[in-house]
Scaffold this motif. Structure first.
Motif, PDB file in Angstrom:
ATOM      1  N   ALA A   1       0.858  -1.187   0.000  1.00 36.46           N
ATOM      2  CA  ALA A   1       0.000   0.000   0.000  1.00 36.46           C
ATOM      3  C   ALA A   1       0.891   1.233   0.000  1.00 36.46           C
ATOM      4  CB  ALA A   1      -0.903   0.004   1.225  1.00 36.46           C
ATOM      5  N   LYS A   2       0.648   2.135  -0.955  1.00 38.33           N
ATOM      6  CA  LYS A   2       1.423   3.373  -1.039  1.00 38.33           C
ATOM      7  C   LYS A   2       0.736   4.428  -0.175  1.00 38.33           C
ATOM      8  CE  LYS A   2       3.560   6.518  -4.316  1.00 38.33           C
ATOM      9  NZ  LYS A   2       3.708   6.849  -5.736  1.00 38.33           N
ATOM     10  N   LEU A   3       1.523   5.061   0.700  1.00 35.55           N
ATOM     11  CA  LEU A   3       0.994   6.058   1.630  1.00 35.55           C
ATOM     12  C   LEU A   3       1.139   7.467   1.066  1.00 35.55           C
ATOM     13  CD1 LEU A   3       2.530   4.548   4.887  1.00 35.55           C
ATOM     14  CD2 LEU A   3       0.255   4.168   3.943  1.00 35.55           C
ATOM     15  N   GLU A   4       0.480   8.422   1.698  1.00 38.49           N
ATOM     16  CA  GLU A   4       0.495   9.806   1.235  1.00 38.49           C
ATOM     17  C   GLU A   4       1.893  10.425   1.213  1.00 38.49           C
ATOM     18  OE1 GLU A   4      -0.991  12.718   4.460  1.00 38.49           O
ATOM     19  OE2 GLU A   4      -1.947  10.811   4.969  1.00 38.49           O
ATOM     20  N   ASN A   5       2.837   9.870   1.983  1.00 36.69           N
ATOM     21  CA  ASN A   5       4.210  10.392   1.989  1.00 36.69           C
ATOM     22  C   ASN A   5       5.110   9.670   0.987  1.00 36.69           C
ATOM     23  OD1 ASN A   5       4.487   7.946   3.289  1.00 36.69           O
ATOM     24  ND2 ASN A   5       5.637   8.749   5.019  1.00 36.69           N
ATOM     25  N   GLY A   6       4.536   8.746   0.186  1.00 38.43           N
ATOM     26  CA  GLY A   6       5.307   8.041  -0.834  1.00 38.43           C
ATOM     27  C   GLY A   6       5.894   6.722  -0.384  1.00 38.43           C
ATOM     28  N   VAL A   7       5.848   6.418   0.899  1.00 38.85           N
ATOM     29  CA  VAL A   7       6.386   5.167   1.432  1.00 38.85           C
ATOM     30  C   VAL A   7       5.381   4.044   1.173  1.00 38.85           C
ATOM     31  CG1 VAL A   7       7.062   3.966   3.552  1.00 38.85           C
ATOM     32  CG2 VAL A   7       7.744   6.337   3.192  1.00 38.85           C
ATOM     33  N   THR A   8       5.892   2.863   0.829  1.00 34.77           N
ATOM     34  CA  THR A   8       5.037   1.695   0.628  1.00 34.77           C
ATOM     35  C   THR A   8       5.221   0.743   1.802  1.00 34.77           C
ATOM     36  OG1 THR A   8       5.193   1.914  -1.771  1.00 34.77           O
ATOM     37  CG2 THR A   8       4.527  -0.234  -0.918  1.00 34.77           C
TER      38      THR A   8
END
Length: 188
Positions: A154-161
């Motif tokens: 899952a890709k998060l709003e800060n770009g981290v998966t």
């Protein structure tokens, strides 16, 4: 500065070793056969990042650096620095992004950050243990999905998966452990 004995040495401590401030990276207690016990400490010198290793006798005295810790509020980035504010005095402080390291991707406005100081100079900055972020992209929910075993990216709003259970959907907010970037729980 307070003295401790070598057996009290722990990873993360800052000590004064041979006149230099060093952060202890790891500590190993060794008992080699019929020889006296010893403590092997791996350290990183704070002024230049050089790694060091030293053996201490188990009763050797080590000078622990006296540190002041403050909770400061993150305001914004400014080039290679981040700007923090003391909420009691409203004094602002700029520190280099390197103090936060790779965790900088988790910085959020108004986040409380713990900063360690020695003689008024910042030594390190620590983010909270976990943060809440929104999932912007992940695979659709699988039919009859449950939390056992398998995770999906899952890709998060800060770009981290991060890996999340299969029942989690895009648009949901989750709590993530900052240190190892793992899913903790869904946030309602």
């Amino acid at each position: 500065m307070a003295n401790i004995i070598a057996t009290q040495l722990r990873a993360g401590m800052i000590i004064n070793f041979e006149g230099e401030l060093c952060r202890v990276v790891s500590v190993e207690h060794q008992t080699p056969g019929n020889l006296p016990a010893r403590i092997v400490a791996k350290m990183k010198r704070l002024k230049d990042g050089i790694n060091r290793e030293n053996r201490f006798g188990s009763s050797d005295k080590i000078e622990r650096a006296s540190l002041e810790q403050q909770m400061l509020e993150y305001l914004y980035e400014d080039g290679d620095n981040i700007v923090l504010m003391n909420n009691e005095t409203y004094e602002q402080l700029e520190i280099n992004k390197e103090f936060v390291g790779d965790d900088i991707v988790f910085l959020q406005p108004n986040m409380q950050i713990e900063v360690e100081f020695h003689n008024g100079n910042p030594l390190s900055a620590s983010l909270p243990d976990s943060v809440v972020l929104e999932i912007i992209e992940t695979e659709p929910v699988m039919k009859n999905a449950n939390a056992t075993g398998s995770y999906k990216p899952a890709k998060l709003e800060n770009g981290v998966t991060v890996g999340v259970p299969p029942y989690i959907e895009s648009g949901e907010r989750i709590k993530v452990k900052v240190s190892d970037r793992t899913y903790i729980e869904r946030v309602k």
